[in-house]
Design a protein around this motif. Structure first.
Motif, short mmCIF file in Angstrom:
data_model
loop_
_atom_site.label_atom_id
_atom_site.label_comp_id
_atom_site.label_asym_id
_atom_site.label_seq_id
_atom_site.Cartn_x
_atom_site.Cartn_y
_atom_site.Cartn_z
N GLU A 169 -70.59 79.61 19.19
CA GLU A 169 -71.82 80.14 18.86
C GLU A 169 -72.72 80.23 20.25
O GLU A 169 -72.87 79.01 20.86
N ILE A 170 -73.18 81.45 20.16
CA ILE A 170 -74.24 81.69 21.50
C ILE A 170 -75.52 80.86 21.58
O ILE A 170 -76.17 80.74 20.52
N SER A 171 -75.72 80.41 22.57
CA SER A 171 -76.79 79.45 22.88
C SER A 171 -77.97 80.07 23.49
O SER A 171 -77.83 81.41 24.05
N ALA A 172 -79.29 79.81 23.71
CA ALA A 172 -80.42 80.33 24.13
C ALA A 172 -80.17 80.64 25.81
O ALA A 172 -80.27 81.57 26.23
N ASP A 173 -79.64 79.48 26.31
CA ASP A 173 -79.35 79.35 27.60
C ASP A 173 -78.25 80.70 28.18
O ASP A 173 -78.42 81.29 28.93
N GLU A 174 -77.20 80.90 27.16
CA GLU A 174 -76.30 81.90 27.53
C GLU A 174 -76.80 83.25 27.22
O GLU A 174 -76.32 84.40 27.75
N VAL A 175 -77.86 83.48 26.27
CA VAL A 175 -78.57 84.63 25.83
C VAL A 175 -79.33 84.98 27.38
O VAL A 175 -79.49 86.24 27.87
N ASP A 176 -79.91 84.03 28.06
CA ASP A 176 -80.89 84.13 29.07
C ASP A 176 -79.75 84.50 30.29
O ASP A 176 -80.21 85.68 31.22
N ALA A 177 -78.73 83.96 30.28
CA ALA A 177 -77.56 84.15 31.27
C ALA A 177 -77.16 85.92 31.11
O ALA A 177 -77.16 86.52 32.38
N VAL A 178 -76.95 86.28 30.18
CA VAL A 178 -76.55 87.57 29.86
C VAL A 178 -77.46 88.37 30.02
O VAL A 178 -77.22 89.68 30.90
N HIS A 179 -78.66 88.20 29.64
CA HIS A 179 -79.56 89.18 29.91
C HIS A 179 -79.87 89.29 31.33
O HIS A 179 -80.28 90.61 31.89
N SER A 180 -79.75 88.43 32.31
CA SER A 180 -79.91 88.46 33.54
C SER A 180 -79.05 89.33 34.23
O SER A 180 -79.43 90.12 35.16
N VAL A 181 -77.69 89.28 33.93
CA VAL A 181 -76.79 90.26 34.32
C VAL A 181 -77.08 91.59 33.77
O VAL A 181 -77.13 92.57 34.45
N ALA A 182 -77.37 91.82 32.55
CA ALA A 182 -77.76 93.27 31.78
C ALA A 182 -78.87 93.88 32.52
O ALA A 182 -78.98 94.93 32.95
N ALA A 183 -80.00 93.02 33.01
CA ALA A 183 -81.13 93.53 33.59
C ALA A 183 -80.93 94.19 35.04
O ALA A 183 -81.60 94.72 35.48
N LYS A 184 -79.93 93.37 35.44
CA LYS A 184 -79.51 93.91 37.06
C LYS A 184 -78.76 95.28 37.08
O LYS A 184 -79.08 96.12 37.90
N TYR A 185 -78.07 95.52 35.97
CA TYR A 185 -77.36 96.77 35.83
C TYR A 185 -77.95 97.85 35.16
O TYR A 185 -77.44 98.96 35.20
N TYR A 186 -78.65 97.59 34.17
CA TYR A 186 -79.12 98.56 33.21
C TYR A 186 -80.55 98.62 33.20
O TYR A 186 -81.70 97.81 33.36
N ARG A 187 -81.15 99.89 32.65
CA ARG A 187 -82.33 100.10 32.95
C ARG A 187 -83.12 99.77 31.44
O ARG A 187 -84.45 99.91 31.43
N MET A 188 -82.15 99.90 30.41
CA MET A 188 -82.64 99.69 29.13
C MET A 188 -81.47 98.95 28.31
O MET A 188 -80.23 99.12 28.43
#
Length: 465
Positions: free
Chosen positions: A320-339
């Protein structure tokens, strides 16, 4: 006023030709539009329709030269479909007027005294031709002397302008000619026509969704009820933003464990999910990492130009995805995507759901015309409005997208839209489309009206970014 006295512009030059063999054409400014009809009466009716449409676009009557088995003639066709036949003698007068003739200049006549003559500045006398003065003039006081020979001041010499204040650029935007409907047809035939209001509105929406913002933007698509059209909304919005904005869009299935976004979109040459990206997040966040590495983890939509990050689809797994994992994935996504467009689960209390809201710039609330889905959408807004300042601002600025569940749900969609109108920033209704019901979602598979509605929805979302 008789028809022969009505002055109608001869531009554009229009000819309506009906032949005895059952063929016909309308020639507008030298561009031919063939007519196919079963008989001569139908040919004339179709030709009249084409010319009437032209008159409507021009908002004025149009002169038409007719050619047919019964002879030639001339008509004036009005935007409302009324037709006037131009008298033959009027034709002759018009044709003679169109032939240039030399006209002698009119004789010069005196201007009546009642009409004031234009002011003319007399030239100053030369310096050697001083006016004669009397003894009285010579002895007059300085303030009473004749000033008729006073020297006028020299005009100001223009100064050089600064290069910074000079520009040769045209400030007013150039409006491109029409491309749609009858106006677009006329433009393609060589007669420049301005676009209609509907086409101008579509161009404005395209401009809105084509923008690139200074930094990544995150859109959260949320509704506490399942079956509220969250996944189709994520796919449709991602496709519009990627198609018009040139890619750089990630659709992320942020369900706690297993979502459906992967089932409704194209799969790449692998089966990777968010868990694989989490495993390698340090490598992806490294300064040496490059964009091509993302192809190992996301699934590219070849037609619609966006990428999908799937949730875990392993039936045997229980992660089950945790809040910390959402933060980590969002950091990766924000590095490579504009939206980043995030799909979500149905539990507003879940840790990953709350973490998603913390990263959100624009909230989208999807619903269908089913009453329980609309009620769940309202409850979702209430939950966010009461949670904290950031969530309350998102709820106030939200965009509600209502998708018709059945073709006949138009009235219900309007009723629900009226209810949400005072609660959020914008409400958009999307018509029923079977291409959104099941299977892989592709933008080109949608009906034109549905594509236009999703463009309007994406433009409403973009205005909040």
């Amino acid at each position: 006023m008789t028809t022969s006295q009505v002055e109608v512009s001869a531009f554009p030059h229009v000819r309506a030709i009906v032949s005895a063999n059952g063929t016909g054409e309308v020639v507008i400014a030298g561009n031919s539009r063939p007519i196919d009809a079963p008989d001569e009466t139908a040919l004339r009716r179709e030709a009249l329709t084409i010319v009437t449409d032209l008159a409507g676009v021009l908002s004025r009557p149009v002169r038409v030269y007719t050619e047919g088995p019964e002879g030639d003639g001339e008509l004036v066709v009005h935007p409302d479909g009324n037709i006037d036949e131009v008298a033959a003698e009027s034709n002759g007068r018009r044709r003679r007027a169109e032939t240039p003739v030399s006209t002698p200049a009119p004789p010069v006549t005196s201007v009546p005294s009642s009409v004031p003559a234009p002011a003319v500045q007399e030239p100053q006398p030369a310096a050697t031709q001083l006016p004669r003065t009397t003894s009285r003039d010579a002895t007059a006081a300085p303030d009473q002397q004749d000033t008729s020979a006073a020297v006028t001041p020299a005009p100001d010499v223009p100064t050089r302008r600064s290069l910074k204040e000079t520009s040769f650029l045209i400030s007013d935007p150039v409006v491109q000619p029409a491309t749609q409907g009858f106006r677009g047809l006329m433009a393609r035939m060589g007669m420049r026509m301005s676009p209609s209001e509907a086409e101008m509105a579509e161009r404005a929406d395209i401009h809105a969704v084509s923008q690139h913002w200074p930094g990544p933007r995150t859109i959260a698509v949320v509704n506490r009820k399942g079956g509220a059209n969250k996944t189709p909304t994520v796919a449709a919005l991602s496709a519009v933003f990627a198609r018009y904005g040139g890619g750089g869009v990630l659709a992320w299935d942020n369900n706690e464990n297993q979502g459906t976004l992967g089932w409704r979109t194209e799969q790449g040459p692998h089966s990777s999910s968010v868990l694989d990206l989490l495993r390698d997040k340090e490598q992806l966040l490294s300064p040496l990492a490059h964009n091509a590495l993302l192809a190992h983890y996301v699934h590219h939509q070849t037609e619609d130009k966006y990428d999908v990050l799937r949730s875990d689809e392993n039936d045997e797994g229980d992660h089950e995805i945790s809040a910390d994992e959402v933060d980590a994935v969002h950091s990766v996504a924000a590095k490579y995507y504009r939206m980043i467009v995030m799909d979500s689960g149905n539990t507003a209390r879940a840790a990953n759901w709350r973490a998603m809201i913390g990263h959100t710039n624009q909230l989208v609330i999807p619903t269908t015309t089913m009453e329980d889905r609309a009620e769940a959408a309202k409850l979702t807004l209430q939950t966010l409005a009461a949670r904290d300042g950031h969530s309350a601002k998102l709820a106030e600025n939200a965009v509600v997208i209502i998708s018709q569940w059945k073709p006949e749900d138009g009235d219900e969609a309007r009723r629900i839209a009226a209810g949400f109108g005072p609660l959020v920033r914008a409400v958009v209704t999307v018509p029923y489309d079977p291409a959104l019901k099941a299977g892989r979602i592709r933008h080109n598979a949608l009906k034109p009206a549905t594509q236009r509605a999703w463009l309007a929805a994406a433009a409403a979302v973009a205005k909040g970014l």
